[in-house]
Design an enzyme around this catalytic site. Structure first.
Site, PDB file in Angstrom:
ATOM      1  N   GLU A 440       0.826  -1.222   0.000  1.00  0.00           N
ATOM      2  CA  GLU A 440       0.000   0.000   0.000  1.00  0.00           C
ATOM      3  C   GLU A 440       0.858   1.269   0.000  1.00  0.00           C
ATOM      4  O   GLU A 440       0.459   2.305   0.511  1.00  0.00           O
ATOM      5  CB  GLU A 440      -0.975   0.018   1.184  1.00  0.00           C
ATOM      6  CG  GLU A 440      -1.933  -1.141   1.227  1.00  0.00           C
ATOM      7  CD  GLU A 440      -2.781  -1.277  -0.021  1.00  0.00           C
ATOM      8  OE1 GLU A 440      -2.900  -0.298  -0.779  1.00  0.00           O
ATOM      9  OE2 GLU A 440      -3.306  -2.375  -0.252  1.00  0.00           O
ATOM     10  N   GLY A 441       2.019   1.176  -0.596  1.00  0.00           N
ATOM     11  CA  GLY A 441       2.928   2.320  -0.684  1.00  0.00           C
ATOM     12  C   GLY A 441       4.031   2.200   0.342  1.00  0.00           C
ATOM     13  O   GLY A 441       3.780   2.203   1.556  1.00  0.00           O
TER      14      GLY A 441
END
Length: 593
Positions: A440-441
Protein backbone atom coordinates in the site's frame (compact mmCIF):
# COMPACT_ATOMS: atom_id res chain seq x y z
CA UNK A 1 1.43 -20.37 23.83
CA UNK A 2 -0.20 -17.11 24.93
CA UNK A 3 -3.24 -15.68 23.16
CA UNK A 4 -4.02 -12.07 22.35
CA UNK A 5 -5.82 -10.04 25.01
CA UNK A 6 -7.19 -6.72 23.78
CA UNK A 7 -5.76 -3.81 25.80
CA UNK A 8 -9.23 -2.40 26.37
CA UNK A 9 -8.22 0.05 29.08
CA UNK A 10 -5.77 1.90 26.86
CA UNK A 11 -8.05 1.56 23.84
CA UNK A 12 -10.90 3.20 25.76
CA UNK A 13 -8.61 5.87 27.19
CA UNK A 14 -7.25 6.77 23.76
CA UNK A 15 -10.73 6.88 22.27
CA UNK A 16 -12.40 8.85 25.04
CA UNK A 17 -9.75 11.15 26.44
CA UNK A 18 -7.46 11.78 23.46
CA UNK A 19 -9.59 11.26 20.33
CA UNK A 20 -12.72 12.82 21.83
CA UNK A 21 -15.23 9.99 21.45
CA UNK A 22 -17.90 12.12 23.11
CA UNK A 23 -17.56 14.82 20.46
CA UNK A 24 -17.50 12.26 17.65
CA UNK A 25 -20.69 10.45 18.68
CA UNK A 26 -22.46 13.82 18.95
CA UNK A 27 -21.89 14.44 15.23
CA UNK A 28 -24.85 14.12 12.85
CA UNK A 29 -25.09 10.54 11.69
CA UNK A 30 -23.02 9.18 14.57
CA UNK A 31 -25.65 9.33 17.31
CA UNK A 32 -26.22 5.56 17.29
CA UNK A 33 -22.77 5.08 18.81
CA UNK A 34 -23.87 5.76 22.39
CA UNK A 35 -21.38 5.04 25.20
CA UNK A 36 -23.21 1.82 26.07
CA UNK A 37 -23.23 0.68 22.45
CA UNK A 38 -19.53 1.45 21.99
CA UNK A 39 -18.61 -0.35 25.21
CA UNK A 40 -20.57 -3.43 24.14
CA UNK A 41 -18.93 -3.39 20.71
CA UNK A 42 -15.44 -3.16 22.19
CA UNK A 43 -16.11 -5.93 24.71
CA UNK A 44 -17.51 -8.28 22.08
CA UNK A 45 -14.76 -7.46 19.58
CA UNK A 46 -12.17 -8.22 22.25
CA UNK A 47 -13.83 -11.56 22.94
CA UNK A 48 -14.03 -12.50 19.26
CA UNK A 49 -10.43 -11.45 18.64
CA UNK A 50 -9.08 -13.36 21.62
CA UNK A 51 -11.20 -16.49 21.42
CA UNK A 52 -11.80 -16.97 17.69
CA UNK A 53 -9.12 -15.17 15.66
CA UNK A 54 -6.06 -15.39 17.89
CA UNK A 55 -6.02 -19.21 18.13
CA UNK A 56 -6.01 -19.34 14.31
CA UNK A 57 -3.05 -16.99 13.94
CA UNK A 58 -0.39 -19.61 14.49
CA UNK A 59 -2.36 -22.16 12.44
CA UNK A 60 -2.47 -19.73 9.53
CA UNK A 61 1.27 -19.17 9.79
CA UNK A 62 2.23 -22.84 9.86
CA UNK A 63 -0.38 -24.16 7.40
CA UNK A 64 -1.00 -21.21 5.12
CA UNK A 65 -3.38 -21.01 2.21
CA UNK A 66 -3.00 -23.73 -0.47
CA UNK A 67 -3.23 -23.39 -4.27
CA UNK A 68 -4.02 -26.18 -6.74
CA UNK A 69 -5.32 -25.89 -10.30
CA UNK A 70 -6.47 -22.25 -9.96
CA UNK A 71 -8.28 -23.01 -6.67
CA UNK A 72 -7.14 -21.63 -3.31
CA UNK A 73 -8.12 -23.33 -0.07
CA UNK A 74 -7.95 -21.16 3.02
CA UNK A 75 -6.02 -22.13 6.13
CA UNK A 76 -7.81 -24.54 8.51
CA UNK A 77 -10.44 -22.74 10.57
CA UNK A 78 -10.41 -19.52 8.56
CA UNK A 79 -13.58 -20.29 6.60
CA UNK A 80 -15.54 -21.06 9.74
CA UNK A 81 -14.16 -17.97 11.52
CA UNK A 82 -15.08 -15.79 8.56
CA UNK A 83 -18.64 -17.10 8.66
CA UNK A 84 -18.86 -16.17 12.33
CA UNK A 85 -17.32 -12.80 11.52
CA UNK A 86 -19.97 -11.88 8.96
CA UNK A 87 -22.85 -13.48 10.86
CA UNK A 88 -21.98 -11.25 13.82
CA UNK A 89 -22.13 -8.16 11.60
CA UNK A 90 -18.51 -7.10 11.95
CA UNK A 91 -17.96 -6.54 8.23
CA UNK A 92 -20.46 -3.67 7.97
CA UNK A 93 -19.49 -1.83 11.15
CA UNK A 94 -18.50 1.46 9.54
CA UNK A 95 -20.41 1.15 6.26
CA UNK A 96 -23.35 3.14 4.92
CA UNK A 97 -26.72 2.10 6.41
CA UNK A 98 -28.33 2.61 2.99
CA UNK A 99 -26.78 -0.67 1.83
CA UNK A 100 -26.92 -2.58 5.09
CA UNK A 101 -24.02 -1.12 7.07
CA UNK A 102 -24.16 0.05 10.66
CA UNK A 103 -22.76 3.52 9.96
CA UNK A 104 -20.60 3.68 13.08
CA UNK A 105 -17.84 6.32 13.33
CA UNK A 106 -14.37 5.72 11.94
CA UNK A 107 -13.00 6.03 15.47
CA UNK A 108 -15.02 3.02 16.60
CA UNK A 109 -14.24 0.90 13.55
CA UNK A 110 -10.53 1.77 13.87
CA UNK A 111 -10.40 0.49 17.45
CA UNK A 112 -12.16 -2.72 16.44
CA UNK A 113 -9.86 -3.09 13.42
CA UNK A 114 -6.82 -2.86 15.67
CA UNK A 115 -8.09 -5.93 17.51
CA UNK A 116 -8.57 -7.93 14.30
CA UNK A 117 -5.09 -7.03 13.11
CA UNK A 118 -3.42 -7.76 16.43
CA UNK A 119 -5.12 -11.11 16.88
CA UNK A 120 -4.75 -12.36 13.30
CA UNK A 121 -3.04 -10.10 10.77
CA UNK A 122 -3.53 -12.49 7.84
CA UNK A 123 -7.27 -12.96 8.44
CA UNK A 124 -7.84 -9.22 8.88
CA UNK A 125 -6.58 -8.48 5.38
CA UNK A 126 -9.66 -10.05 3.78
CA UNK A 127 -12.25 -7.67 5.30
CA UNK A 128 -9.78 -4.79 4.95
CA UNK A 129 -9.59 -5.15 1.16
CA UNK A 130 -13.36 -5.54 1.02
CA UNK A 131 -13.72 -2.23 2.86
CA UNK A 132 -11.57 -0.55 0.24
CA UNK A 133 -13.76 -1.89 -2.56
CA UNK A 134 -16.84 -0.68 -0.70
CA UNK A 135 -15.42 2.84 -0.36
CA UNK A 136 -14.50 3.09 -4.05
CA UNK A 137 -17.90 1.86 -5.24
CA UNK A 138 -19.73 4.06 -2.74
CA UNK A 139 -18.03 7.17 -4.09
CA UNK A 140 -17.55 6.37 -7.80
CA UNK A 141 -19.85 3.46 -8.67
CA UNK A 142 -23.02 3.76 -10.71
CA UNK A 143 -26.40 3.20 -9.12
CA UNK A 144 -26.54 -0.19 -10.83
CA UNK A 145 -23.11 -1.19 -9.52
CA UNK A 146 -23.98 -0.05 -6.01
CA UNK A 147 -27.21 -2.01 -6.01
CA UNK A 148 -25.52 -5.12 -7.41
CA UNK A 149 -22.43 -5.22 -5.24
CA UNK A 150 -22.59 -3.06 -2.10
CA UNK A 151 -25.17 -5.03 -0.10
CA UNK A 152 -23.22 -8.26 -0.58
CA UNK A 153 -19.83 -6.65 0.09
CA UNK A 154 -21.07 -4.84 3.19
CA UNK A 155 -22.69 -7.97 4.59
CA UNK A 156 -19.48 -9.89 3.88
CA UNK A 157 -21.27 -12.45 1.72
CA UNK A 158 -18.81 -11.43 -1.00
CA UNK A 159 -15.30 -10.05 -0.64
CA UNK A 160 -13.44 -7.42 -2.64
CA UNK A 161 -9.92 -6.95 -3.96
CA UNK A 162 -7.72 -4.18 -5.32
CA UNK A 163 -5.85 -4.99 -8.57
CA UNK A 164 -3.12 -2.46 -9.32
CA UNK A 165 0.24 -4.16 -9.54
CA UNK A 166 1.54 -5.94 -12.66
CA UNK A 167 4.83 -7.75 -13.27
CA UNK A 168 6.32 -4.59 -14.83
CA UNK A 169 4.24 -2.03 -12.94
CA UNK A 170 4.87 -1.94 -9.22
CA UNK A 171 4.77 1.46 -7.55
CA UNK A 172 4.95 3.10 -10.99
CA UNK A 173 1.33 2.75 -12.03
CA UNK A 174 1.97 4.68 -15.24
CA UNK A 175 3.39 1.39 -16.50
CA UNK A 176 0.07 -0.48 -16.20
CA UNK A 177 -0.59 -2.39 -19.42
CA UNK A 178 -3.75 -4.41 -18.73
CA UNK A 179 -6.27 -3.51 -21.39
CA UNK A 180 -10.04 -3.15 -21.54
CA UNK A 181 -11.84 -3.57 -24.86
CA UNK A 182 -15.44 -2.32 -25.11
CA UNK A 183 -18.03 -4.88 -26.20
CA UNK A 184 -21.18 -2.74 -26.02
CA UNK A 185 -23.84 -2.09 -23.39
CA UNK A 186 -21.21 -0.57 -21.11
CA UNK A 187 -19.29 -3.84 -20.76
CA UNK A 188 -15.59 -4.43 -21.42
CA UNK A 189 -13.37 -7.44 -21.90
CA UNK A 190 -10.35 -7.23 -19.60
CA UNK A 191 -6.98 -8.73 -20.54
CA UNK A 192 -3.80 -8.80 -18.49
CA UNK A 193 -2.11 -10.14 -15.40
CA UNK A 194 -2.11 -8.71 -11.88
CA UNK A 195 0.25 -9.73 -9.09
CA UNK A 196 0.32 -9.32 -5.30
CA UNK A 197 -3.48 -9.50 -5.07
CA UNK A 198 -4.32 -9.97 -1.41
CA UNK A 199 -7.10 -12.55 -0.94
CA UNK A 200 -7.47 -12.54 -4.74
CA UNK A 201 -8.73 -16.12 -4.66
CA UNK A 202 -10.15 -18.16 -1.77
CA UNK A 203 -12.97 -20.47 -0.73
CA UNK A 204 -14.56 -18.40 2.05
CA UNK A 205 -17.32 -16.75 -0.06
CA UNK A 206 -19.22 -17.63 -3.22
CA UNK A 207 -18.05 -14.54 -5.13
CA UNK A 208 -15.07 -12.16 -5.19
CA UNK A 209 -15.43 -8.66 -6.61
CA UNK A 210 -12.21 -7.48 -8.24
CA UNK A 211 -11.58 -3.77 -8.83
CA UNK A 212 -9.08 -3.65 -11.69
CA UNK A 213 -6.98 -0.92 -13.29
CA UNK A 214 -6.73 -1.19 -17.10
CA UNK A 215 -6.43 0.95 -20.23
CA UNK A 216 -9.10 1.43 -22.85
CA UNK A 217 -8.03 1.42 -26.56
CA UNK A 218 -7.70 5.20 -26.98
CA UNK A 219 -6.40 5.98 -23.49
CA UNK A 220 -3.52 8.45 -23.21
CA UNK A 221 -0.19 7.20 -21.90
CA UNK A 222 0.74 7.54 -18.25
CA UNK A 223 -1.47 7.66 -15.20
CA UNK A 224 -4.04 9.85 -16.99
CA UNK A 225 -4.98 6.91 -19.22
CA UNK A 226 -5.97 4.42 -16.52
CA UNK A 227 -9.58 3.39 -15.92
CA UNK A 228 -11.15 1.36 -13.13
CA UNK A 229 -13.37 -1.68 -13.73
CA UNK A 230 -15.40 -3.98 -11.51
CA UNK A 231 -14.78 -7.59 -12.53
CA UNK A 232 -16.57 -10.26 -10.48
CA UNK A 233 -15.22 -13.80 -10.20
CA UNK A 234 -18.72 -14.99 -11.13
CA UNK A 235 -20.90 -12.92 -13.43
CA UNK A 236 -24.23 -11.97 -11.96
CA UNK A 237 -27.49 -13.46 -13.12
CA UNK A 238 -30.61 -11.34 -13.59
CA UNK A 239 -31.59 -11.93 -9.97
CA UNK A 240 -28.19 -10.71 -8.73
CA UNK A 241 -26.86 -14.09 -7.69
CA UNK A 242 -23.55 -15.54 -8.94
CA UNK A 243 -23.87 -17.24 -12.30
CA UNK A 244 -21.35 -18.03 -15.05
CA UNK A 245 -17.65 -18.16 -14.17
CA UNK A 246 -15.83 -15.06 -15.40
CA UNK A 247 -12.52 -15.30 -17.25
CA UNK A 248 -10.30 -14.45 -14.25
CA UNK A 249 -8.25 -17.20 -12.66
CA UNK A 250 -5.58 -17.54 -10.02
CA UNK A 251 -2.51 -19.00 -11.68
CA UNK A 252 -0.43 -19.14 -8.48
CA UNK A 253 -0.02 -17.72 -5.00
CA UNK A 254 3.17 -16.22 -3.63
CA UNK A 255 5.54 -17.92 -1.19
CA UNK A 256 6.04 -15.18 1.38
CA UNK A 257 8.12 -14.23 4.41
CA UNK A 258 5.02 -13.81 6.55
CA UNK A 259 1.20 -13.45 6.63
CA UNK A 260 1.03 -17.02 5.32
CA UNK A 261 -2.65 -17.33 6.14
CA UNK A 262 -3.47 -14.63 3.58
CA UNK A 263 -3.26 -15.87 -0.03
CA UNK A 264 -1.42 -13.38 -2.25
CA UNK A 265 -2.59 -14.24 -5.74
CA UNK A 266 -1.35 -13.89 -9.29
CA UNK A 267 -4.52 -13.32 -11.32
CA UNK A 268 -4.81 -13.83 -15.07
CA UNK A 269 -7.59 -11.88 -16.79
CA UNK A 270 -8.79 -12.86 -20.26
CA UNK A 271 -6.82 -15.99 -21.10
CA UNK A 272 -10.03 -17.51 -22.46
CA UNK A 273 -11.57 -14.67 -24.41
CA UNK A 274 -11.69 -11.83 -21.93
CA UNK A 275 -12.94 -11.20 -18.40
CA UNK A 276 -16.18 -9.21 -18.43
CA UNK A 277 -16.11 -6.01 -16.43
CA UNK A 278 -17.94 -2.70 -16.17
CA UNK A 279 -16.44 0.76 -15.96
CA UNK A 280 -16.44 2.44 -12.55
CA UNK A 281 -17.09 6.16 -12.86
CA UNK A 282 -15.60 7.97 -15.83
CA UNK A 283 -13.04 6.63 -18.27
CA UNK A 284 -9.40 7.55 -17.54
CA UNK A 285 -10.12 8.50 -13.91
CA UNK A 286 -9.30 5.08 -12.50
CA UNK A 287 -6.25 6.07 -10.53
CA UNK A 288 -8.20 8.83 -8.82
CA UNK A 289 -10.85 6.31 -7.75
CA UNK A 290 -8.30 3.70 -6.76
CA UNK A 291 -6.66 6.21 -4.44
CA UNK A 292 -9.94 6.27 -2.53
CA UNK A 293 -9.28 2.63 -1.74
CA UNK A 294 -5.58 3.18 -1.18
CA UNK A 295 -5.99 6.05 1.28
CA UNK A 296 -8.34 3.97 3.40
CA UNK A 297 -6.02 0.99 3.07
CA UNK A 298 -2.97 3.02 4.09
CA UNK A 299 -4.61 4.09 7.32
CA UNK A 300 -5.61 0.48 7.96
CA UNK A 301 -2.08 -0.75 7.28
CA UNK A 302 -0.93 1.70 9.94
CA UNK A 303 -3.36 -0.08 12.27
CA UNK A 304 -1.74 -3.36 11.17
CA UNK A 305 1.59 -2.02 12.39
CA UNK A 306 -0.03 -1.07 15.69
CA UNK A 307 -1.65 -4.50 15.98
CA UNK A 308 1.51 -6.44 15.16
CA UNK A 309 3.46 -4.36 17.67
CA UNK A 310 0.86 -4.90 20.41
CA UNK A 311 0.86 -8.66 19.84
CA UNK A 312 4.66 -8.85 19.87
CA UNK A 313 4.73 -6.82 23.09
CA UNK A 314 2.16 -9.02 24.81
CA UNK A 315 4.07 -12.18 23.92
CA UNK A 316 7.35 -10.65 25.13
CA UNK A 317 5.82 -9.57 28.46
CA UNK A 318 4.44 -13.06 29.12
CA UNK A 319 7.83 -14.60 28.38
CA UNK A 320 9.73 -12.03 30.47
CA UNK A 321 7.53 -12.78 33.47
CA UNK A 322 7.89 -16.55 33.10
CA UNK A 323 11.52 -16.96 32.05
CA UNK A 324 13.77 -17.29 35.11
CA UNK A 325 17.42 -16.43 34.46
CA UNK A 326 20.11 -14.86 36.61
CA UNK A 327 19.90 -13.01 39.91
CA UNK A 328 18.62 -9.50 40.42
CA UNK A 329 21.28 -6.80 40.13
CA UNK A 330 22.36 -5.45 43.49
CA UNK A 331 21.02 -8.46 45.42
CA UNK A 332 24.00 -10.57 46.48
CA UNK A 333 23.27 -14.22 46.80
CA UNK A 334 19.69 -13.65 45.83
CA UNK A 335 17.48 -16.19 44.10
CA UNK A 336 17.10 -16.60 40.37
CA UNK A 337 14.52 -14.15 39.07
CA UNK A 338 12.29 -13.68 36.02
CA UNK A 339 14.10 -11.70 33.36
CA UNK A 340 11.59 -8.85 33.67
CA UNK A 341 13.66 -7.86 36.72
CA UNK A 342 16.71 -7.12 34.55
CA UNK A 343 17.15 -3.43 33.58
CA UNK A 344 17.78 -3.96 29.87
CA UNK A 345 14.79 -6.25 29.46
CA UNK A 346 12.68 -3.57 31.14
CA UNK A 347 14.16 -1.00 28.76
CA UNK A 348 13.21 -3.11 25.77
CA UNK A 349 9.69 -3.70 27.05
CA UNK A 350 9.20 0.00 27.74
CA UNK A 351 10.54 0.83 24.28
CA UNK A 352 7.87 -1.44 22.86
CA UNK A 353 5.07 -0.28 25.17
CA UNK A 354 5.66 3.46 24.87
CA UNK A 355 5.70 3.45 21.08
CA UNK A 356 2.58 1.31 20.92
CA UNK A 357 0.67 3.75 23.13
CA UNK A 358 1.90 6.72 21.08
CA UNK A 359 0.99 4.96 17.82
CA UNK A 360 -2.47 4.10 19.13
CA UNK A 361 -3.15 7.63 20.31
CA UNK A 362 -2.07 9.20 17.03
CA UNK A 363 -4.06 6.70 14.94
CA UNK A 364 -7.23 7.22 16.95
CA UNK A 365 -6.93 11.00 16.86
CA UNK A 366 -6.52 10.73 13.09
CA UNK A 367 -9.59 8.49 12.88
CA UNK A 368 -11.61 11.06 14.82
CA UNK A 369 -10.42 13.77 12.45
CA UNK A 370 -11.83 11.72 9.56
CA UNK A 371 -15.18 11.55 11.38
CA UNK A 372 -15.21 15.33 11.73
CA UNK A 373 -14.23 15.69 8.08
CA UNK A 374 -17.25 13.66 7.00
CA UNK A 375 -19.90 14.51 9.58
CA UNK A 376 -19.23 17.83 11.30
CA UNK A 377 -21.96 20.35 10.34
CA UNK A 378 -19.46 23.21 10.46
CA UNK A 379 -17.62 23.67 7.16
CA UNK A 380 -14.46 25.00 8.83
CA UNK A 381 -14.37 22.03 11.19
CA UNK A 382 -14.79 19.64 8.26
CA UNK A 383 -11.93 21.26 6.40
CA UNK A 384 -9.71 21.21 9.48
CA UNK A 385 -10.46 17.53 10.08
CA UNK A 386 -9.73 16.60 6.48
CA UNK A 387 -6.49 18.59 6.40
CA UNK A 388 -5.28 16.96 9.62
CA UNK A 389 -6.23 13.47 8.43
CA UNK A 390 -4.54 14.01 5.06
CA UNK A 391 -1.38 15.15 6.83
CA UNK A 392 -1.29 12.32 9.34
CA UNK A 393 -2.36 9.28 7.31
CA UNK A 394 1.11 8.86 5.72
CA UNK A 395 2.60 9.23 9.20
CA UNK A 396 0.23 6.69 10.73
CA UNK A 397 1.07 4.32 7.89
CA UNK A 398 4.81 4.92 7.63
CA UNK A 399 5.88 5.57 11.23
CA UNK A 400 3.62 2.95 12.77
CA UNK A 401 4.73 0.18 10.41
CA UNK A 402 8.44 0.97 10.67
CA UNK A 403 8.06 1.14 14.45
CA UNK A 404 6.24 -2.19 14.42
CA UNK A 405 9.17 -3.89 12.69
CA UNK A 406 11.52 -2.65 15.40
CA UNK A 407 9.06 -3.51 18.18
CA UNK A 408 8.62 -7.04 16.82
CA UNK A 409 12.39 -7.39 16.52
CA UNK A 410 12.74 -6.37 20.16
CA UNK A 411 10.15 -9.00 20.98
CA UNK A 412 12.46 -11.61 19.51
CA UNK A 413 15.36 -10.13 21.48
CA UNK A 414 13.45 -10.31 24.77
CA UNK A 415 13.00 -14.04 24.13
CA UNK A 416 16.75 -14.41 23.61
CA UNK A 417 17.74 -17.57 21.75
CA UNK A 418 14.19 -18.88 22.04
CA UNK A 419 12.99 -15.93 20.00
CA UNK A 420 14.87 -17.38 17.04
CA UNK A 421 12.93 -20.63 17.42
CA UNK A 422 9.63 -20.62 15.55
CA UNK A 423 7.73 -22.56 18.22
CA UNK A 424 7.73 -19.60 20.63
CA UNK A 425 5.75 -17.53 18.11
CA UNK A 426 7.87 -14.38 18.50
CA UNK A 427 9.38 -14.63 15.03
CA UNK A 428 5.98 -14.69 13.32
CA UNK A 429 5.21 -11.14 14.44
CA UNK A 430 8.48 -9.89 12.95
CA UNK A 431 7.85 -11.73 9.69
CA UNK A 432 4.25 -10.53 9.50
CA UNK A 433 5.12 -6.93 10.36
CA UNK A 434 7.84 -6.66 7.72
CA UNK A 435 5.40 -6.35 4.81
CA UNK A 436 3.49 -3.47 6.37
CA UNK A 437 6.21 -0.96 5.52
CA UNK A 438 6.11 -2.11 1.88
CA UNK A 439 2.58 -2.74 0.63
CA UNK A 440 0.00 0.00 0.00
CA UNK A 441 2.93 2.32 -0.68
CA UNK A 442 6.41 1.91 0.79
CA UNK A 443 7.65 4.15 3.58
CA UNK A 444 9.44 6.29 0.99
CA UNK A 445 6.20 6.73 -0.97
CA UNK A 446 4.42 7.82 2.23
CA UNK A 447 7.26 10.20 3.03
CA UNK A 448 7.36 11.68 -0.48
CA UNK A 449 3.61 12.22 -0.34
CA UNK A 450 4.00 13.86 3.07
CA UNK A 451 6.65 16.40 2.11
CA UNK A 452 5.30 17.03 -1.38
CA UNK A 453 1.52 16.95 -1.50
CA UNK A 454 0.91 17.59 2.20
CA UNK A 455 3.56 20.18 3.06
CA UNK A 456 5.43 21.81 0.17
CA UNK A 457 2.42 22.20 -2.12
CA UNK A 458 0.56 24.28 0.47
CA UNK A 459 3.69 25.94 1.87
CA UNK A 460 3.30 24.16 5.19
CA UNK A 461 -0.02 25.78 6.12
CA UNK A 462 -1.59 22.71 7.75
CA UNK A 463 1.48 21.46 9.54
CA UNK A 464 2.25 24.90 10.92
CA UNK A 465 -1.26 25.06 12.35
CA UNK A 466 -0.65 21.66 13.96
CA UNK A 467 2.69 22.86 15.33
CA UNK A 468 0.86 25.79 16.93
CA UNK A 469 -1.57 23.36 18.61
CA UNK A 470 1.36 21.26 19.83
CA UNK A 471 2.94 24.32 21.43
CA UNK A 472 -0.26 25.20 23.28
CA UNK A 473 -0.49 21.69 24.74
CA UNK A 474 3.23 21.54 25.54
CA UNK A 475 2.88 24.67 27.66
CA UNK A 476 0.54 22.74 29.97
CA UNK A 477 3.32 20.28 30.82
CA UNK A 478 4.52 22.22 33.84
CA UNK A 479 5.41 21.40 37.42
CA UNK A 480 6.23 17.74 37.85
CA UNK A 481 5.75 17.26 34.09
CA UNK A 482 8.14 20.05 33.11
CA UNK A 483 10.85 17.57 32.06
CA UNK A 484 8.46 15.95 29.62
CA UNK A 485 7.41 19.43 28.46
CA UNK A 486 11.01 20.39 27.74
CA UNK A 487 11.50 17.25 25.65
CA UNK A 488 8.29 17.95 23.76
CA UNK A 489 9.17 21.57 23.05
CA UNK A 490 12.55 20.45 21.73
CA UNK A 491 10.81 18.00 19.42
CA UNK A 492 8.40 20.66 18.17
CA UNK A 493 11.32 22.98 17.45
CA UNK A 494 12.98 20.21 15.45
CA UNK A 495 9.82 19.65 13.35
CA UNK A 496 9.47 23.37 12.68
CA UNK A 497 13.12 23.62 11.62
CA UNK A 498 12.71 20.70 9.20
CA UNK A 499 9.41 22.04 7.81
CA UNK A 500 10.90 25.45 7.11
CA UNK A 501 13.80 23.82 5.28
CA UNK A 502 11.54 21.57 3.21
CA UNK A 503 9.28 24.44 2.17
CA UNK A 504 12.29 26.59 1.26
CA UNK A 505 14.13 23.92 -0.73
CA UNK A 506 11.51 21.59 -2.21
CA UNK A 507 11.40 23.20 -5.65
CA UNK A 508 15.01 24.29 -5.89
CA UNK A 509 16.63 21.08 -4.65
CA UNK A 510 14.11 18.24 -4.95
CA UNK A 511 16.69 15.46 -4.63
CA UNK A 512 17.97 16.82 -1.33
CA UNK A 513 14.50 17.24 0.13
CA UNK A 514 13.45 13.77 -0.93
CA UNK A 515 16.64 12.27 0.53
CA UNK A 516 15.42 13.58 3.88
CA UNK A 517 11.78 12.59 3.42
CA UNK A 518 11.83 9.36 5.44
CA UNK A 519 13.80 10.90 8.34
CA UNK A 520 11.22 13.69 8.34
CA UNK A 521 8.36 11.19 8.47
CA UNK A 522 10.02 9.51 11.46
CA UNK A 523 10.55 12.90 13.06
CA UNK A 524 6.93 13.93 12.66
CA UNK A 525 5.72 10.54 13.87
CA UNK A 526 7.79 10.73 17.04
CA UNK A 527 6.83 14.32 17.81
CA UNK A 528 3.14 13.91 16.92
CA UNK A 529 3.05 10.72 18.99
CA UNK A 530 4.86 12.55 21.79
CA UNK A 531 2.28 15.34 21.56
CA UNK A 532 -0.51 12.86 22.25
CA UNK A 533 1.52 11.22 25.00
CA UNK A 534 1.99 14.64 26.61
CA UNK A 535 -1.78 15.15 26.58
CA UNK A 536 -2.14 11.72 28.20
CA UNK A 537 0.33 12.68 30.93
CA UNK A 538 -1.69 15.78 31.82
CA UNK A 539 -4.87 13.69 32.13
CA UNK A 540 -3.08 11.06 34.24
CA UNK A 541 -1.61 13.71 36.55
CA UNK A 542 -5.02 15.31 37.03
CA UNK A 543 -6.63 11.94 37.76
CA UNK A 544 -4.06 11.15 40.42
CA UNK A 545 -4.46 14.64 41.91
CA UNK A 546 -8.16 13.96 42.46
CA UNK A 547 -7.39 10.80 44.42
CA UNK A 548 -7.92 8.24 41.66
CA UNK A 549 -5.51 5.46 42.66
CA UNK A 550 -5.95 3.31 39.55
CA UNK A 551 -2.44 2.01 38.69
CA UNK A 552 -3.24 2.74 35.03
CA UNK A 553 -2.47 6.41 35.67
CA UNK A 554 0.93 5.87 37.28
CA UNK A 555 1.83 3.43 34.52
CA UNK A 556 0.76 5.97 31.91
CA UNK A 557 2.98 8.64 33.46
CA UNK A 558 5.96 6.28 33.49
CA UNK A 559 5.33 5.30 29.87
CA UNK A 560 5.10 8.91 28.74
CA UNK A 561 8.31 9.75 30.60
CA UNK A 562 10.10 6.88 28.89
CA UNK A 563 8.88 7.99 25.47
CA UNK A 564 10.04 11.54 26.12
CA UNK A 565 13.47 10.47 27.34
CA UNK A 566 14.15 7.81 24.73
CA UNK A 567 12.33 8.98 21.59
CA UNK A 568 11.64 12.71 21.73
CA UNK A 569 15.37 13.09 22.36
CA UNK A 570 15.94 11.72 18.85
CA UNK A 571 14.09 14.61 17.24
CA UNK A 572 16.99 17.04 16.97
CA UNK A 573 19.18 14.45 15.25
CA UNK A 574 16.44 13.55 12.79
CA UNK A 575 15.98 17.22 11.93
CA UNK A 576 19.68 17.45 11.19
CA UNK A 577 19.37 14.43 8.91
CA UNK A 578 16.60 16.23 7.03
CA UNK A 579 18.37 19.56 6.54
CA UNK A 580 21.97 18.38 6.16
CA UNK A 581 21.93 14.67 5.40
CA UNK A 582 21.43 14.62 1.64
CA UNK A 583 25.05 14.99 0.61
CA UNK A 584 26.11 11.62 1.96
CA UNK A 585 23.33 9.92 0.05
CA UNK A 586 23.64 11.78 -3.25
CA UNK A 587 27.31 12.57 -3.79
CA UNK A 588 28.69 9.05 -4.00
CA UNK A 589 28.99 7.70 -7.55
CA UNK A 590 26.74 4.82 -8.59
CA UNK A 591 29.77 2.68 -9.36
CA UNK A 592 31.03 3.12 -5.80
CA UNK A 593 28.15 1.17 -4.32
Amino acid sequence: MSEYVAPLKDIRFSMQELAGLGQVVALPGCEEASPDVVDAILDEAARFAGEVLSPLNRIGDTNGAKWKDTVVTSSPGFKEAYRQFVDNGWNGLGCEPEFGGQGLPKLVSAAVSEMWKASNHAFSLCPMLTQGAIEALTIAGSDEQKAAYLPKLISGEWTGTMNLTEPNAGSDLAAVRSRAEPVGDGAFRIFGQKIFITWGEHDMTDNIVHLVLARTPNAPEGVKGISLFVVPKFLLKADGTPGERNDVYCVSIEHKLGIHGSPTAVLAFGDNGGAIGTLVGEENRGLEYMFIMMNAARFNVGLEGLGDAERAYQRAVVYAKERVQGTELGVKGGPKVPIIKHPDVRRMLMSMRSRIEAMRALAYVTAAAQDHAHCNPDEAARQKGQAFADLMIPVVKGWSTESAIDVASLGVQVHGGMGFIEETGAAQHLRDARITAIYEGTTAIQANDLIGRKIAREQGVTIKAVIAEMRVDAALLDGDLSGIGARQRGGIDAVEKAVDWIVANFKGDPKATHAGAVPFLFLLGIVAGGWQMGRAAIIARDKLATGDSDPFWTAKLATVRFFADHFLTQAAGLAESVVAGAAGALEIADDSF
